[in-house]
Design an enzyme around this catalytic site. Sequence first.
Site, mmCIF file in Angstrom:
data_model
loop_
_atom_site.group_PDB
_atom_site.id
_atom_site.type_symbol
_atom_site.label_atom_id
_atom_site.label_comp_id
_atom_site.label_asym_id
_atom_site.label_seq_id
_atom_site.Cartn_x
_atom_site.Cartn_y
_atom_site.Cartn_z
ATOM 1 N N ILE A 69 45.661 31.772 73.058
ATOM 2 C CA ILE A 69 44.779 30.835 72.335
ATOM 3 C C ILE A 69 44.540 29.537 73.129
ATOM 4 O O ILE A 69 43.524 28.892 72.970
ATOM 5 C CB ILE A 69 45.366 30.553 70.925
ATOM 6 N N TYR A 112 55.822 28.541 68.317
ATOM 7 C CA TYR A 112 54.898 27.941 67.337
ATOM 8 C C TYR A 112 55.437 28.174 65.911
ATOM 9 O O TYR A 112 55.642 29.326 65.519
ATOM 10 C CB TYR A 112 53.527 28.595 67.541
ATOM 11 N N ASP A 125 49.571 35.905 73.148
ATOM 12 C CA ASP A 125 48.679 35.019 72.394
ATOM 13 C C ASP A 125 48.157 33.977 73.392
ATOM 14 O O ASP A 125 48.889 33.083 73.810
ATOM 15 C CB ASP A 125 49.479 34.369 71.254
ATOM 16 N N LYS A 158 41.258 26.248 69.689
ATOM 17 C CA LYS A 158 41.814 25.234 70.594
ATOM 18 C C LYS A 158 40.861 24.932 71.745
ATOM 19 O O LYS A 158 40.542 23.770 72.002
ATOM 20 C CB LYS A 158 43.160 25.712 71.156
HETATM 21 C C1 PLP Z 1 50.124 29.879 69.500
HETATM 22 C C2 PLP Z 1 49.212 29.828 68.315
HETATM 23 N N1 PLP Z 1 48.772 30.973 67.784
HETATM 24 C C3 PLP Z 1 47.956 30.967 66.718
HETATM 25 C C4 PLP Z 1 47.548 29.792 66.111
HETATM 26 C C5 PLP Z 1 46.615 29.847 64.934
HETATM 27 O O1 PLP Z 1 45.300 29.559 65.344
HETATM 28 P P1 PLP Z 1 43.988 29.804 64.492
HETATM 29 O O2 PLP Z 1 43.508 28.469 64.034
HETATM 30 O O3 PLP Z 1 42.999 30.427 65.424
HETATM 31 O O4 PLP Z 1 44.327 30.708 63.366
HETATM 32 C C6 PLP Z 1 47.969 28.574 66.640
HETATM 33 C C7 PLP Z 1 47.574 27.311 66.027
HETATM 34 O O5 PLP Z 1 48.102 26.258 66.252
HETATM 35 C C8 PLP Z 1 48.825 28.594 67.778
HETATM 36 O O6 PLP Z 1 49.261 27.470 68.339
#
Ligand code: PLP
Length: 468
Positions: free
Chosen positions: A232, A145, A230, A272
Amino acid sequence: MKLLSRKATCNTHGQDSSYFLGWQEYEKNPYDEIKNPTGIIQMGLAENQLSFDLLESWLGNNQDAAGFKKDGQSIFRELALFQDYHGLPAFKKAMVEFMAEIRGNKVTFDQNKIVLTAGATSANETLMFCLAEPGEAFLLPTPYYPGFDRDLKWRTGVEIVPIQCTSSNGFQITAPALEEAFQEAQKRNLRVKGVLVTNPSNPLGTTITRSELNLLLSLITEKGIHLISDEIYSGTVFNSPGFVSVMEVLKDMKCESSQVWNSVHVVYSLSKDLGLPGFRVGAIYSNDDMVVSAATKMSSFGLVSSQTQYLLAALLSDKKFTRNYISENQKRLKQRQKLLVKGLEKAGISCLKSNAGLFCWVNMKHLLSSKTFDAEMELWKKIVHQVKLNISPGSSCHCTEPGWFRVCFANMSEETLHLAIQRLKSFVESMNINNQIHHQLLKNSRRLSLTKWVLRLSFDHDREPEER
Ligand SMILES: Cc1ncc(COP(=O)(O)O)c(C=O)c1O
């Protein structure tokens, strides 16, 4: 005299990455079905807009929660006053239960081990502050990312060392790739404090296998370092193989009393799975009390507002709603991903086989003028400016092979996605025609020079006797 600090002016933020530049290009000329039908379609933003109707319908049916009322009475004043940085207990309970539900209740989470943060961005940075000194390193599998360069490095001074993964095995993490990353860190004189993975992966849209997780756990045990997972995108897994959280593997290992139990930390967010990046709700989950305590103190720099916590505590505690939301959202993501994959297929473009996320990892190597990152940028510029699609080049995700692009599919209507596919298809067709013309011209010019050469030869031959 310098007016700004070194930190404020240094360029390690990563703002000049093509990932962010693409967003700027989109902002200058954003597509709108009515107002700007020839504008740029945003496919570089991993937003989930597919299930807003479910959230809106819940809000409509639960006006007390949305209106900050409890049993019909306003709790506005309670919410407006100063909150401590531990967060609302009701919200923490609802969050850990939601996280367990996403993992099919194969693992449970303790609400005393969760730290609330303003999104996963803040969670990842806070973990860097807690686990590493400036100048120490975390290993990250590529492609990763693009925001991590900002989130992990910029303010903390932590370094990233890539674990080079390749298309030869679907970008999976291998023992030799991990070993190479350690050697690279050693060469750069960096002490490795841990490994950070995204599971499911952004940008690949794939889940990490159990054997990769086992490999990572034995590595961190052997080296005495941390593992951050992570997760998410954990609620976006729409196809088999299903999602395996590192917490599930740890539980199966029955290693509660060993060091590794305290060395694994999970990051989560509602940006997400619930499609709420604007609400800024994230979390760190760790079995290590010291990490929980340090991260809780640090979270005062990025708290989740009380009214957000109050509203979402009510929403996430509604088990009937969450169960239905998770499965319906996954169904919609699956259908969207299929639409994009099939559409690209018709344009002669293939994707890495994926089972999660809000994007596909798309292979456009065959459209490059050469196998270089310069050619990837050249193609990306054409796609942004001529085709009017903002997608993210693999180089912005630190991919080692030129020609891969991340293409998002859940931040637009189905009609817009059809249009985007159509635009790309026409572009590829025109490229093919141009290539055919180019080849024909090349062939013709070769034939012409051959004819000239033969003519000259025969002419010379005819003249030969005279010259003798
Ligand atoms: C792998 C990953 N980590 C963290 C984030 C950041 O997310 P947040 O909006 O919760 O700060 C993203 C956002 O695209 C992501 O894809």
